[in-house]
Design an enzyme around this catalytic site. Structure first.
Site, mmCIF file in Angstrom:
data_model
loop_
_atom_site.group_PDB
_atom_site.id
_atom_site.type_symbol
_atom_site.label_atom_id
_atom_site.label_comp_id
_atom_site.label_asym_id
_atom_site.label_seq_id
_atom_site.Cartn_x
_atom_site.Cartn_y
_atom_site.Cartn_z
ATOM 1 N N ARG A 40 0.973 -1.113 0.334
ATOM 2 C CA ARG A 40 -0.122 0.136 0.496
ATOM 3 C C ARG A 40 0.762 1.286 0.502
ATOM 4 O O ARG A 40 1.968 1.191 1.218
ATOM 5 C CB ARG A 40 -1.114 -0.112 1.337
ATOM 6 C CG ARG A 40 -1.548 0.751 1.283
ATOM 7 C CD ARG A 40 -3.122 0.467 2.035
ATOM 8 N NE ARG A 40 -4.421 -0.703 2.617
ATOM 9 C CZ ARG A 40 -4.404 -1.132 2.769
ATOM 10 N NH1 ARG A 40 -4.913 0.134 3.669
ATOM 11 N NH2 ARG A 40 -4.670 -2.481 3.098
ATOM 12 N N SER A 98 -8.241 0.180 0.125
ATOM 13 C CA SER A 98 -9.433 -0.612 1.007
ATOM 14 C C SER A 98 -9.807 1.254 1.787
ATOM 15 O O SER A 98 -10.496 1.676 0.697
ATOM 16 C CB SER A 98 -9.348 -1.334 2.002
ATOM 17 O OG SER A 98 -9.375 -1.540 2.981
ATOM 18 N N HIS A 99 -9.929 1.393 2.683
ATOM 19 C CA HIS A 99 -10.901 2.633 3.079
ATOM 20 C C HIS A 99 -9.700 3.862 3.143
ATOM 21 O O HIS A 99 -9.715 5.054 3.838
ATOM 22 C CB HIS A 99 -11.092 2.252 4.685
ATOM 23 C CG HIS A 99 -9.842 1.840 5.187
ATOM 24 N ND1 HIS A 99 -10.034 0.539 5.648
ATOM 25 C CD2 HIS A 99 -9.005 2.622 6.085
ATOM 26 C CE1 HIS A 99 -8.076 0.735 6.752
ATOM 27 N NE2 HIS A 99 -7.947 1.852 6.643
ATOM 28 N N LYS A 106 -3.741 -6.072 -2.612
ATOM 29 C CA LYS A 106 -4.143 -7.515 -1.367
ATOM 30 C C LYS A 106 -3.760 -9.119 -2.165
ATOM 31 O O LYS A 106 -4.292 -9.226 -3.672
ATOM 32 C CB LYS A 106 -5.252 -7.792 -1.296
ATOM 33 C CG LYS A 106 -5.039 -6.327 -0.049
ATOM 34 C CD LYS A 106 -7.132 -6.383 0.603
ATOM 35 C CE LYS A 106 -7.166 -5.364 1.371
ATOM 36 N NZ LYS A 106 -8.840 -5.264 2.293
ATOM 37 N N ASP A 154 -16.768 -1.050 3.331
ATOM 38 C CA ASP A 154 -15.638 -0.230 3.399
ATOM 39 C C ASP A 154 -15.520 -0.434 2.351
ATOM 40 O O ASP A 154 -15.919 -0.317 0.956
ATOM 41 C CB ASP A 154 -14.303 -0.890 4.056
ATOM 42 C CG ASP A 154 -13.797 -1.879 3.733
ATOM 43 O OD1 ASP A 154 -15.014 -2.706 2.902
ATOM 44 O OD2 ASP A 154 -13.024 -2.582 4.018
ATOM 45 N N ASP A 187 -13.299 -1.458 -0.186
ATOM 46 C CA ASP A 187 -13.035 -2.937 -1.398
ATOM 47 C C ASP A 187 -14.117 -3.511 -0.879
ATOM 48 O O ASP A 187 -14.467 -4.722 -1.386
ATOM 49 C CB ASP A 187 -11.489 -3.136 -1.390
ATOM 50 C CG ASP A 187 -11.521 -3.252 0.392
ATOM 51 O OD1 ASP A 187 -12.223 -2.919 1.228
ATOM 52 O OD2 ASP A 187 -10.157 -4.122 0.167
ATOM 53 N N ASP A 224 -14.512 -5.358 1.544
ATOM 54 C CA ASP A 224 -14.894 -6.839 2.400
ATOM 55 C C ASP A 224 -14.967 -6.711 3.652
ATOM 56 O O ASP A 224 -15.013 -7.371 4.337
ATOM 57 C CB ASP A 224 -13.184 -7.032 2.068
ATOM 58 C CG ASP A 224 -12.513 -6.515 2.985
ATOM 59 O OD1 ASP A 224 -13.040 -4.973 3.123
ATOM 60 O OD2 ASP A 224 -10.694 -6.436 2.838
ATOM 61 N N ARG A 225 -15.388 -5.628 3.843
ATOM 62 C CA ARG A 225 -15.544 -5.674 6.269
ATOM 63 C C ARG A 225 -17.342 -4.492 5.804
ATOM 64 O O ARG A 225 -17.096 -4.086 5.025
ATOM 65 C CB ARG A 225 -15.070 -3.914 6.367
ATOM 66 C CG ARG A 225 -14.190 -4.878 7.003
ATOM 67 C CD ARG A 225 -12.787 -3.743 8.408
ATOM 68 N NE ARG A 225 -12.517 -2.743 7.295
ATOM 69 C CZ ARG A 225 -12.702 -1.418 7.853
ATOM 70 N NH1 ARG A 225 -12.222 -1.832 9.012
ATOM 71 N NH2 ARG A 225 -12.015 -0.745 7.051
ATOM 72 N N HIS A 227 -13.958 -7.861 10.131
ATOM 73 C CA HIS A 227 -13.542 -8.515 9.574
ATOM 74 C C HIS A 227 -14.277 -10.233 9.923
ATOM 75 O O HIS A 227 -13.658 -10.651 10.715
ATOM 76 C CB HIS A 227 -12.309 -8.592 8.756
ATOM 77 C CG HIS A 227 -11.047 -7.484 7.950
ATOM 78 N ND1 HIS A 227 -11.551 -7.639 7.361
ATOM 79 C CD2 HIS A 227 -10.349 -6.746 8.537
ATOM 80 C CE1 HIS A 227 -10.773 -6.486 6.503
ATOM 81 N NE2 HIS A 227 -10.222 -6.036 7.580
#
Length: 450
Positions: A14, A98-99, A108, A239, A241, A243-244, A326
């Site tokens: 990142r 992500s966020h 990832k 979020d 992406d 995933d959460r 998660h």
């Protein structure tokens, strides 16, 4: 030789686009990843950030230059990339930060079957190879790029895992935060007895409405207000992406991710009695208590998705939850998927007549601080000061599985740990009531920030 230590984190890559992360660096990451996984193809997805398509294409070039094919699934949530990795049995790369704010992007990575790639499982090797530069493979033909749309397959698979057809009708406000939930939610919820009230479904990597980080209370204010306005049964925020997921009840009140972990664990244990459930060390103590009460075996682990996934593989766990929202499922290749967790919560709500606040209150037994971050120059020195202050007290237990966990004689506890990605110490506290949390918070922060 370039230094990539600033962007290769504990379990992903990142950095700031144009400064730390550009197409040349990413091409070498792709080549290094292809060498590491040594398979016939790599599946690649990307989020809605402006830089994501170009970076994904550069990564694909690096993969192809090693004689390895690419399957591009285009726009995707991170858990959709994990689905593709599992379904196709291919290693995968997801382009997202992500966020993080708009100027960031990242990668990832996973092996075939969505198995994690962290520092100890290949990321350190990828960094080393990318720093040195990876020459093209000259003894084989370049790989090819094919395209495959997997959104409908992903949605079908999730609906098979959680059957909502028998649910009472529900009205749910969904805040996608201009992230990938705006792409996946319409497909997943299609045909279900759920009226979705969409918020910020327009894909926009500049995040014009708020940061796509629902763990920060300021980013769910709009959702809370809309749930109350609409007289909705629940609210869900994803979020960037997707995933959460973060849940608010019919009053607009946040539901603790630990309570969601316990609720989903009970549902999974009903399908698989006696199963193992993973929880990280900052999850509420209510989680292992409830897992045991329902005949399950709770196993505590460090914070971080690669640690959770490794422990799930080692123990054969059916489910895992983190207090960062998660949620990991054995039936989803042990990968994290906020969408599947959201479907479980809505299924549990729709199977009974009461409101979500009543349903989740049974899983929330203690008061908690939430995560409190402190920027400090000397993380280890501050941790040592806390250990010295509390370690000598009668009846106090210390645990250094991840940072420092201090267990106090009255049942309250706190964990203080260094961030994997920023110069921060992260504090989480749990106690019997809010006043006890506040008192302990003030005592610890006086030392940390002193």
């Amino acid at each position: 030789m370039r230094d990539l230590s600033g962007i290769v984190k504990a379990y992903d890559i990142r950095g700031v686009v144009g400064e730390q992360l550009d197409e040349g660096v990413v091409r070498d990451f792709g080549a290094a990843f292809a060498r590491l996984v040594d398979g016939p193809a790599v599946v690649i997805g990307h989020d809605m950030r402006e830089s994501s398509p170009g970076l994904a294409a550069a990564f694909a070039e690096g993969v192809n230059a090693q004689g390895v094919d690419v399957v591009s699934i285009g726009l995707a949530s991170t858990d959709m990339l994990y689905f593709a990795s599992g379904k196709l049995d291919l290693p995968g790369a997801m382009f997202t930060a992500s966020h993080n704010p708009a100027k960031y992007n990242g990668i990832k990575l996973c092996r075939a079957g969505a198995a994690p790639v962290g520092q100890d499982t290949g990321l350190a090797q990828i960094r080393q190879d990318a720093e040195q530069g990876v020459p093209d493979a000259r003894d084989m033909a370049k790989g090819t790029v094919s395209r495959r749309d997997m959104l409908s397959e992903y949605a079908d698979y999730l609906r098979e895992l959680v059957d909502l057809r028998g649910s009472r009708p529900l009205k749910v406000v969904v805040d996608a935060g201009n992230g990938m939930g705006g792409h996946t939610v319409p497909e997943v919820f299609q045909g279900l007895p759920i009226e979705v009230v969409p918020m910020y479904f327009e894909l926009d990597g500049s995040f014009p409405n708020h940061e796509a980080n629902p763990l920060d209370p300021k980013n769910i204010v709009d959702l809370q207000e809309r749930v109350r306005q609409e007289n909705a049964d629940a609210g869900v925020a994803f979020d960037g992406d997707a995933d959460r997921c973060f849940v608010v009840d019919e009053r607009g009140e946040p539901v603790s991710p630990s309570a969601i972990t316990a609720l989903v664990a009970v549902r999974e244990l009903a399908k698989d009695p006696g199963g193992t459930v993973i929880h990280n060390l900052i999850t509420s103590h209510a989680v292992p208590e409830i897992v045991r009460e329902h005949g399950g075996n709770p196993v505590r682990t460090r914070v971080g998705h690669s640690f959770i996934k490794e422990e799930m593989a080692r123990t054969g766990a059916i489910f895992g939850g983190e207090h960062s929202a998660h949620y990991y499922f054995r039936d989803f290749w042990r990968a994290d998927t906020g969408m599947l967790a959201a479907l479980h919560v809505l299924a549990a709500l729709g199977e009974q007549d009461g409101p979500l606040s009543s349903l989740t209150s049974a899983y929330a037994r203690y008061a908690a601080s939430g995560e409190i971050n402190s920027t400090v120059d000397d993380q280890q020195g501050r941790l040592a000061a806390i250990k010295a202050e509390f370690g000598g007290r009668e009846g106090v237990g210390l645990d250094e599985l991840d940072g420092l966990t201090v267990n106090l004689p009255d049942g309250s506890w706190f964990n203080l740990r260094a961030s994997n990605t920023e110069p921060l110490l992260r504090l989480n506290i749990e106690a019997a009531d809010a006043a006890s949390v506040a008192a302990l918070r003030d005592e610890v922060l006086a030392i940390v920030r002193g």
